[in-house]
Design an enzyme around this catalytic site. Structure first.
Site, PDB file in Angstrom:
ATOM      1  N   GLU A 196       2.678   4.220 -13.977  1.00  0.00           N
ATOM      2  CA  GLU A 196       1.542   3.664 -14.729  1.00  0.00           C
ATOM      3  C   GLU A 196       1.347   4.369 -16.066  1.00  0.00           C
ATOM      4  O   GLU A 196       0.291   4.938 -16.353  1.00  0.00           O
ATOM      5  CB  GLU A 196       0.275   3.707 -13.884  1.00  0.00           C
ATOM      6  CG  GLU A 196       0.399   2.806 -12.663  1.00  0.00           C
ATOM      7  CD  GLU A 196      -0.872   2.664 -11.842  1.00  0.00           C
ATOM      8  OE1 GLU A 196      -1.737   3.543 -11.916  1.00  0.00           O
ATOM      9  OE2 GLU A 196      -0.985   1.669 -11.109  1.00  0.00           O
ATOM     10  N   GLU A 382       3.532  -1.557  -6.303  1.00  0.00           N
ATOM     11  CA  GLU A 382       2.247  -1.225  -5.672  1.00  0.00           C
ATOM     12  C   GLU A 382       1.417  -2.482  -5.559  1.00  0.00           C
ATOM     13  O   GLU A 382       1.343  -3.275  -6.517  1.00  0.00           O
ATOM     14  CB  GLU A 382       1.447  -0.219  -6.516  1.00  0.00           C
ATOM     15  CG  GLU A 382       1.984   1.178  -6.483  1.00  0.00           C
ATOM     16  CD  GLU A 382       1.096   2.173  -7.233  1.00  0.00           C
ATOM     17  OE1 GLU A 382      -0.146   1.985  -7.251  1.00  0.00           O
ATOM     18  OE2 GLU A 382       1.655   3.121  -7.797  1.00  0.00           O
TER      19      GLU A 382
END
Ligand code: BG6
Length: 485
Positions: A196, A382
């Site tokens: 991220e 995810e």
């Protein structure tokens, strides 16, 4: 039709939220070892020592004062120190993943476990730990998927170098990657450089002591260069490596059909696409250069930086998808929770107990947006539903809400593949076994198919047990995503 035959079904975790063993066998401190637990309403805090020697704490988004260093207070409970103790349970856990039929398992390497101070001294015991983990996975035919760096930095580099704000950290990171690439080149094929990357902006994540936009912009440049160098290096070490980028993707819909809302939404999404544009297209997009110009941000670009970025584009896009949100020019709109940031509430969506908008169609939407824009293979690394699980008297955990969430999201993913033709290579639901929440530091917020007996204060036997969703996901994998009932 359906998912490809070699579709990578699995689950995902991160070192600092799962491993524990925060000082075991020579591991060095990581910035995340100095952040406390929190809750929905109570922020996580960084504990630190000022350059005058005072012990203080500050919310984890705030910049640490100049010269301050991370500090571990022996009287405070820090969730990463034990987490759910993968360090001592990896065999048992991987055996459970194998029972579910995992084809892959996503984990991250802890930089400070392998290179304790982040520089050039390698901890052989740290390397051995991941050797053991990868061997255990491969024993069951589970492909390890490795995020090289997930949300932290060796504390030494934060304390002594100001983290990623310092260009020298590029070389330290490349050394770390070279070490693990050489060591695991025959065990690991899929890598991602930074988890991220679009969320990396604070001391705990990148070790910087400032909230200044220029400092963040310069740090991102360093990370882009590092990532690009690592992609090239990895391909030299093993030409079969697949090295991806990883982004948190929270699509926003314009709240109304007012043109201004739609335009603002496009501009808002630039903040996410920026990181993908650089890593997938190999250059800074014009909208970002213009923004820097307007804000007076001047990047310190060295001779080969842009060339490295151009040469080191990624092989695939990994991203997290949990929720969507809305965007509007009207500031009088209800705000709700969200992944790392609060968001505007979409009146058409239910939200989780933590306020995250539940939107299965948003997953198909995101797959289309991303695949159309870059044309690269996509990996959903995810996705999941954070919820409070109840252990019944007989020990069972009936997490139908989680099954319901996954059923709808997997169906949306399937539609993106079957109907829209997206090249999707895998799916690793987040926290496939219960781990510490990154946002709140809680154990109460659980994502797993496997329950771990551990609470928010660090009490619990760490015993593992299967939730109802365990057998459901097993069936999904067995049927390659055909049986979602
Ligand atoms: C992602 C992170 O943003 O979301 C994970 O990569 C994190 O580290 C996950 O755990 C879920 O967020 P949270 O705050 O519910 O743990």
């Amino acid at each position: 039709m359906g998912f490809r035959k070699d579709f990578l079904w699995g689950g995902a975790t991160a070192a600092n939220q799962y491993e524990g063993g925060y000082l075991s066998d020579g591991k060095g401190l990581s910035t995340l070892d100095a952040i406390t637990g929190g809750s929905h309403t109570k922020p996580r805090m960084i504990t630190f020592k000022t350059k005058e020697g005072e012990i203080k704490s500050i919310t984890r988004e705030s910049p640490l004062p100049e010269g301050a260093v991370g500090y571990i207070d022996p009287n405070i409970y820090y969730p990463s120190h034990v987490a759910t103790d993968f360090y001592n349970h990896y065999k048992e856990d991987i055996a459970l993943f194998a029972q579910m039929g995992f084809k892959c398992f996503r984990l991250s390497t802890s930089w400070s476990r392998i290179v304790p101070n982040g520089m050039y001294d390698v901890n052989e015991k740290g390397l051995e730990f991941y050797d053991n983990v990868f061997d255990e996975c491969l024993k069951y035919g589970i492909e390890p998927i490795v995020t090289i760096n997930h949300f932290d930095i060796p504390m030494y580099l934060a304390d002594h170098y100001d983290g990623w704000a310092n260009r020298e950290v590029i070389d330290f990171f490349v050394f770390f990657c070279e070490t693990i690439f050489n060591r695991y080149k025959d065990k690991v094929k899929y890598w991602m450089t930074f988890n991220e990357i679009n969320f990396l902006r604070s001391w705990t994540q990148i070790g910087i002591h400032s909230n200044d936009e220029s400092v963040k912009a310069q740090s991102w440049l360093h990370m882009f260069v590092a990532s690009a160098k690592v992609v090239q290096l990895g391909h030299k070490i093993n030409e079969n490596f697949k090295i991806g980028m990883m982004i948190a993707y929270i699509p926003t819909y314009a709240l109304t059909c007012k043109p201004q809302d739609n335009l603002d939404n496009v501009l808002h999404m630039h903040d996410t696409y920026f990181f993908m544009d650089v890593q997938c297209k190999g250059k800074y997009p014009n909208y970002k250069l213009k923004e820097y110009e307007r804000k007076g941000i001047k990047l310190d670009i060295c001779e080969n930086d842009l060339e490295e970025i151009a040469k080191g584009t990624v092989d695939y896009i990994g991203y997290s998808y949990y929720m969507s949100s809305v965007w509007t020019t009207d500031k009088d709109v209800e705000v709700t929770g969200g992944n790392q940031v609060n968001t505007y509430k979409n009146p058409y969506l239910e939200v989780s107990d933590w306020g995250w908008g539940i939107d299965a169609l948003g997953l198909r939407y995101s797959l289309n947006e991303i695949y159309d824009r870059y044309g690269l293979p996509v990996f959903i690394v995810e996705n999941g539903f954070g919820a409070v699980d109840k252990v019944e008297e007989d020990g069972s955990i009936n997490d139908d809400y989680r099954i319901d969430y996954f059923r709808k999201h997997i169906q949306a993913m399937k539609d993106a593949v079957e109907i829209d033709g997206v090249d999707l290579i895998g799916y690793t639901p987040w926290g496939c076994i219960d781990i510490v929440s990154a946002g709140t530091g809680e154990m109460k917020k659980r994502y797993g198919f496997i329950y771990v007996d551990m609470d928010d204060q660090g009490n619990g036997s760490l015993k593992r047990s299967k939730k109802k969703s365990f057998n459901w996901y097993k069936k999904v994998i067995e049927s390659n995503g055909e049986d979602l009932d």
